[in-house]
Write an enzyme that holds these catalytic residues in place. Structure first.
Site, PDB file in Angstrom:
ATOM      1  N   ASP A  65     -47.093 -69.352  39.533  1.00 15.41           N
ATOM      2  CA  ASP A  65     -46.312 -70.267  38.694  1.00 15.41           C
ATOM      3  C   ASP A  65     -46.856 -71.690  38.850  1.00 15.41           C
ATOM      4  OD1 ASP A  65     -45.425 -70.777  41.225  1.00 15.41           O
ATOM      5  OD2 ASP A  65     -43.285 -70.576  40.772  1.00 15.41           O
ATOM      6  N   SER A  66     -47.903 -71.852  39.675  1.00 15.17           N
ATOM      7  CA  SER A  66     -48.634 -73.129  39.717  1.00 15.17           C
ATOM      8  C   SER A  66     -49.246 -73.399  38.339  1.00 15.17           C
ATOM      9  CB  SER A  66     -49.729 -73.095  40.794  1.00 15.17           C
ATOM     10  OG  SER A  66     -50.536 -71.942  40.686  1.00 15.17           O
ATOM     11  N   ASP A  75     -46.567 -63.742  39.360  1.00  8.06           N
ATOM     12  CA  ASP A  75     -45.573 -64.514  40.110  1.00  8.06           C
ATOM     13  C   ASP A  75     -44.229 -64.517  39.381  1.00  8.06           C
ATOM     14  OD1 ASP A  75     -45.053 -65.993  42.360  1.00  8.06           O
ATOM     15  OD2 ASP A  75     -46.133 -67.790  41.702  1.00  8.06           O
ATOM     16  N   LYS A 113     -45.016 -61.156  42.904  1.00  4.44           N
ATOM     17  CA  LYS A 113     -44.794 -62.048  44.047  1.00  4.44           C
ATOM     18  C   LYS A 113     -43.523 -62.839  43.816  1.00  4.44           C
ATOM     19  CE  LYS A 113     -47.054 -66.085  44.950  1.00  4.44           C
ATOM     20  NZ  LYS A 113     -45.940 -67.017  45.172  1.00  4.44           N
ATOM     21  N   GLU A 137     -40.828 -65.922  45.919  1.00  7.32           N
ATOM     22  CA  GLU A 137     -40.642 -66.830  47.055  1.00  7.32           C
ATOM     23  C   GLU A 137     -39.314 -66.578  47.767  1.00  7.32           C
ATOM     24  OE1 GLU A 137     -41.066 -70.896  45.732  1.00  7.32           O
ATOM     25  OE2 GLU A 137     -43.084 -70.542  44.953  1.00  7.32           O
ATOM     26  N   GLU A 180     -47.215 -70.400  53.359  1.00 12.08           N
ATOM     27  CA  GLU A 180     -47.706 -71.664  52.780  1.00 12.08           C
ATOM     28  C   GLU A 180     -47.187 -72.856  53.575  1.00 12.08           C
ATOM     29  OE1 GLU A 180     -47.209 -72.236  48.538  1.00 12.08           O
ATOM     30  OE2 GLU A 180     -47.909 -74.319  48.676  1.00 12.08           O
TER      31      GLU A 180
HETATM   32  O1  KIV Z   1     -48.144 -70.332  42.341  1.00 13.07           O
HETATM   33  C1  KIV Z   1     -49.064 -70.359  43.158  1.00 13.07           C
HETATM   34  O2  KIV Z   1     -50.220 -70.697  42.847  1.00 13.07           O
HETATM   35  C2  KIV Z   1     -48.773 -69.980  44.535  1.00 13.07           C
HETATM   36  C3  KIV Z   1     -49.844 -70.206  45.553  1.00 13.07           C
HETATM   37  C4  KIV Z   1     -49.865 -71.635  45.933  1.00 13.07           C
HETATM   38  C5  KIV Z   1     -49.710 -69.292  46.714  1.00 13.07           C
HETATM   39  O3  KIV Z   1     -47.699 -69.525  44.808  1.00 13.07           O
END
Ligand code: KIV
Length: 276
Positions: free
Chosen positions: A46-47, A85, A115, A117, A184
């Site tokens: 989600d970056s 994500d 993934k 969090e 992280e």
């Molecule tokens: O969204 C992302 O790119 C991440 C990484 C920083 C692990 O969660």
């Protein structure tokens, strides 16, 4: 050609000599480049809120955004393991809603795992998604989606109490069925201890060399951003390379030295002078 890594391969890297690598990626062209490289895993993180959409953070990224980017990455990288994500708001309403959103990312995005969090608090969600048949990568420590609660992007787990909480979280996500966990923004010393004490592989970002594997945001390590966090090593300076290329193209176009003859179609049209 590279052989696509699997969940059991990744789990088997714990304590083994093979160290799989992960990078973020959000589009087809770059996915093709990663697929040609030796990198084993892509995170459609989600970056993308920051790297692709120009947001200040990751909050605001939607399930549809993740699906859109994931499906194009999957197309470009058939030999690379792809992680989709779960964005903020897609797994914190109810377990039923979380499984539904994970299903959408997994099936419509076509990725190999999901993934999300969070630590002990999201263990029941992880359990439900795994039970529904999707491999889950957990993510603890500095969790960007909830950085507002942390007072910003700050290193986590610096006190003994906070370190214990993170170790407990790492154990909880492993117990819930996650097959790997991103660590992280935590002290290297703590990442070492967590890595030694849990049965699943750890994937570090800003967590030192003691993790089982490493992940970086592609735009950071390729040197496309002005500013990068302390833990990022720039493996290229694409910002300078790209801006220089744009400027040279601009100069040559203005001077009409581009396109030279080699870059044009030279078919002869008989009688062109007779065009009316
Ligand atoms: O969204 C992302 O790119 C991440 C990484 C920083 C692990 O969660």
């Amino acid at each position: 050609m590279k052989k696509k890594i699997t969940v059991p391969d990744i789990m088997a890297c714990k304590g083994g000599s093979k160290v799989p690598t992960m990078i973020t990626c959000y589009d087809y062209t770059n996915a093709q480049l990663v697929d040609e490289s030796n990198i084993d895993m892509i995170l459609v993180g989600d970056s993308l809120g920051m790297t692709m959409l120009g947001y200040k953070g990751t909050v605001g990224v939607t399930v549809d955004d993740i699906i859109y980017h994931t499906k194009h990455v999957v197309k470009g990288a058939p030999n690379t393991f792809v992680i989709g994500d779960m964005p903020f708001g897609s797994y914190n309403v109810s377990i039923e809603d979380a499984v539904k959103n994970a299903n959408r990312i997994f099936t419509e995005g076509g990725c190999d795992c999901i993934k999300l969090e969070g630590g002990s608090d999201v263990a029941p969600v992880i359990k439900a998604i795994v039970k529904a048949g999707m491999p889950v990568c957990a993510h603890i420590g500095l969790t960007p989606q909830t950085s507002a609660m942390m007072g910003g992007f700050k290193v986590q787990g610096k006190s003994l109490e906070a370190a214990q909480e993170l170790l407990d979280s790492a154990r909880a996500v492993a117990e819930a069925g996650a097959f790997m966990v991103v660590l992280e923004g935590i002290p290297a010393m703590l990442a070492d201890e967590i890595t030694k004490r849990i049965p699943i592989p750890t994937m570090g970002i800003g967590a030192g060399a003691g993790c089982d594997m490493q992940v970086l945001v592609a735009q950071d390590m390729l040197g496309m951003n002005d500013w990068v966090p302390k833990f990022v090593k720039k493996y290229a300076d694409l910002r300078t390379t790209i801006i220089d290329a744009y400027n040279t193209y601009c100069e040559e176009s203005s001077a009409r030295t581009f396109p030279a003859e080699a870059y044009q179609y030279n078919a002869k049209i008989e009688g062109i002078e007779n065009l009316k």
